[in-house]
Design an enzyme around this catalytic site. Sequence first.
Site, PDB file in Angstrom:
ATOM      1  N   LYS A  13       0.622  -1.152  -0.423  1.00 11.13           N
ATOM      2  CA  LYS A  13      -0.284   0.110  -0.599  1.00 11.13           C
ATOM      3  C   LYS A  13       0.687   1.348   0.531  1.00 11.13           C
ATOM      4  CE  LYS A  13      -2.985   0.528   4.152  1.00 11.13           C
ATOM      5  NZ  LYS A  13      -2.494   1.323   4.378  1.00 11.13           N
ATOM      6  N   ARG A  89     -10.149   3.135  10.429  1.00  7.76           N
ATOM      7  CA  ARG A  89      -9.560   1.662  10.003  1.00  7.76           C
ATOM      8  C   ARG A  89     -10.933   0.810  10.352  1.00  7.76           C
ATOM      9  NH1 ARG A  89      -4.593   0.767  10.307  1.00  7.76           N
ATOM     10  NH2 ARG A  89      -2.651   3.013  10.548  1.00  7.76           N
ATOM     11  N   ARG A 128      11.112 -11.955   7.542  1.00  8.39           N
ATOM     12  CA  ARG A 128      12.053 -11.013   7.887  1.00  8.39           C
ATOM     13  C   ARG A 128      13.359 -11.733   8.502  1.00  8.39           C
ATOM     14  NH1 ARG A 128      10.878  -4.853   9.401  1.00  8.39           N
ATOM     15  NH2 ARG A 128       9.144  -5.670  10.905  1.00  8.39           N
ATOM     16  N   ARG A 157      12.301 -11.058  14.903  1.00  5.01           N
ATOM     17  CA  ARG A 157      11.299 -10.526  16.616  1.00  5.01           C
ATOM     18  C   ARG A 157      10.792 -10.915  16.337  1.00  5.01           C
ATOM     19  NH1 ARG A 157      11.581  -4.241  13.812  1.00  5.01           N
ATOM     20  NH2 ARG A 157       8.884  -5.256  13.187  1.00  5.01           N
ATOM     21  N   ARG A 168      -2.227 -10.896  13.451  1.00  8.03           N
ATOM     22  CA  ARG A 168      -2.275  -9.442  12.665  1.00  8.03           C
ATOM     23  C   ARG A 168      -2.617  -9.240  11.720  1.00  8.03           C
ATOM     24  NH1 ARG A 168       3.339  -8.277  12.739  1.00  8.03           N
ATOM     25  NH2 ARG A 168       3.581  -7.255  10.638  1.00  8.03           N
TER      26      ARG A 168
END
Length: 213
Positions: A13, A89, A128, A157, A168
């Site tokens: 995005k 949102r 990642r 992480r 998420r």
Amino acid sequence: MNLLIMGLPGAGKGTQAAKIVGKFDVVHISTGDMFRAAMANQTEMGLLAKSYIDKGDLVPDEVTNGIVKERLAQDDIKGKGFLLDGYPRTIEQAYALDDTLKNLGIQLEGVINIDIDPTKLVERLSGRIIHRETGETFHKVFNPPAEGYDEKDYYQREDDKPESVKRRLEVNIAQGQPIIDHYRAANLVHDIEGDQDIEVVFADIEKVLSKLQ
């Protein structure tokens, strides 16, 4: 043109928003920039937002909606139009935006929805890895370290781990789907296939926006 851009985390995005702004010369309004500007300029809503942030509290919807309204009322929007990124949102914020635009006499002309299979986003977002010594960031698939690297030299992480990424995405899908449905009912949504090369995605967006101009 007055536009929204929507898409799940990792859908690209931000990249496409920058390209749209560059090509079509609309004002890019991102939630973070809006908050920072409102607080720096000490607007009524900016000061109110700061009072919540300073206490470590979430900024309530009515304050966020107020900051959006302040921003959309500014002169640069009247001349150029806008691309709103990161808002609404929630469906409640979408209803508030409808009211704000109506009160300001602004018509929303399109919603660009960058659509991509969530399972592919898990691979994108959970790949990642970070080098323990240097802190350098790599991606297992798209930007791996040197061939034959030792995985023990890298770490992930917590929020990059697949389970966290899935959670998420699930939250984002649950929040975002009613908003997409709301704008689809108003015949404003343009779905763009996001699992393509960046330039191909933008070419598809360009076709849509050229017709809207």
